[in-house]
Design a protein around this motif. Sequence first.
Motif, short mmCIF file in Angstrom:
data_model
loop_
_atom_site.label_atom_id
_atom_site.label_comp_id
_atom_site.label_asym_id
_atom_site.label_seq_id
_atom_site.Cartn_x
_atom_site.Cartn_y
_atom_site.Cartn_z
N PRO A 80 0.29 -36.61 -39.85
CA PRO A 80 1.52 -36.22 -40.55
C PRO A 80 2.00 -34.82 -40.17
CG PRO A 80 -0.32 -36.31 -42.09
CD PRO A 80 -0.79 -36.88 -40.79
N ARG A 81 1.09 -33.93 -39.84
CA ARG A 81 1.47 -32.57 -39.42
C ARG A 81 2.25 -32.61 -38.12
NH1 ARG A 81 -3.40 -30.08 -39.57
NH2 ARG A 81 -3.95 -30.73 -37.47
N SER A 82 1.77 -33.37 -37.15
CA SER A 82 2.45 -33.43 -35.85
C SER A 82 3.76 -34.19 -35.95
CB SER A 82 1.53 -34.05 -34.80
OG SER A 82 1.23 -35.40 -35.11
N LEU A 83 3.76 -35.29 -36.69
CA LEU A 83 5.01 -36.05 -36.86
C LEU A 83 6.04 -35.22 -37.62
CD1 LEU A 83 3.53 -39.55 -37.72
CD2 LEU A 83 4.84 -38.96 -35.67
N GLY A 84 5.60 -34.57 -38.69
CA GLY A 84 6.50 -33.73 -39.48
C GLY A 84 7.06 -32.58 -38.67
N ALA A 85 6.22 -31.94 -37.87
CA ALA A 85 6.68 -30.82 -37.04
C ALA A 85 7.71 -31.30 -36.01
CB ALA A 85 5.49 -30.15 -36.34
N ALA A 86 7.48 -32.48 -35.44
CA ALA A 86 8.45 -33.03 -34.49
C ALA A 86 9.78 -33.33 -35.19
CB ALA A 86 7.90 -34.29 -33.83
N PRO A 96 9.84 -31.18 -29.49
CA PRO A 96 8.62 -30.85 -28.75
C PRO A 96 8.07 -32.12 -28.11
CG PRO A 96 8.09 -31.20 -31.05
CD PRO A 96 9.59 -31.38 -30.91
N THR A 97 7.00 -32.01 -27.38
CA THR A 97 6.32 -33.20 -26.90
C THR A 97 5.31 -33.59 -27.96
OG1 THR A 97 6.59 -32.54 -24.60
CG2 THR A 97 4.88 -34.17 -25.06
N TRP A 98 5.47 -34.78 -28.53
CA TRP A 98 4.53 -35.27 -29.54
C TRP A 98 3.45 -36.06 -28.81
CZ3 TRP A 98 3.07 -40.24 -31.00
CH2 TRP A 98 2.28 -40.30 -32.15
N CYS A 99 2.19 -35.76 -29.11
CA CYS A 99 1.08 -36.37 -28.39
C CYS A 99 0.01 -36.90 -29.32
CB CYS A 99 0.40 -35.33 -27.49
SG CYS A 99 1.47 -34.45 -26.37
#
Length: 145
Positions: A80-86, A96-99
Motif C-alpha cells: 500500500p505504501r508503494s501504490l499510494g506513493a505512485a 515514479p517507476t512502481w516495482c
Amino acid sequence: MTTPSALEQPTGVPMPRRLAARLVLLPALVLGLLPPRRIRTVLGLLRRGAAPATAAQAQKARDAMCAASLSCAGPKGCLPRSLGAALLCRLGGTWPTWCTGVRIVPPFTAHAWIEAEGRPVGEGVPDGYFARLMAVAPLPRPTKR
C-alpha cells in the motif's frame, strides 16, 4: 510483502499533503487486493500523460504515505505504501517507476517499492538489492519536432 520499511513516521509533512495521502490510501489498499496482472493494467492506464517523477517528488509522496498511515509505515506496508506513493505522485502530474520483486540475498522475501531517476526511493538499501519481477515505469515523453 516485507522488508525494508519506514521504521518511523516522517515529520514535517504538511497537512494538505497528509490529507492527499489519506485520499489515495483507500484506492491503494483496494488496488493491492487485485491480482498482479490487474494491478499492472490499472497502473499502466493511470501513468498516461504523466511526467517522470524526480527523486525528490517521489520521496515526498512516500513520506506523506508513511505520515498518513501507520500500516504504510510498518514492515508489512510496502504494497500500500508503494501504490499510494505512485497514486500521490500521479495527483501531482508525475509518475515514479512502481516495482515489485524480491531481495537478492536470503531470505528471499517479496517487496514493493517505487523508483525515480533509476534508484529506489527511501528504501535505504544499495542499488541492486532487489530483483524486479514487475515494473510500471513512466511512459516516454513524445519529442517535439
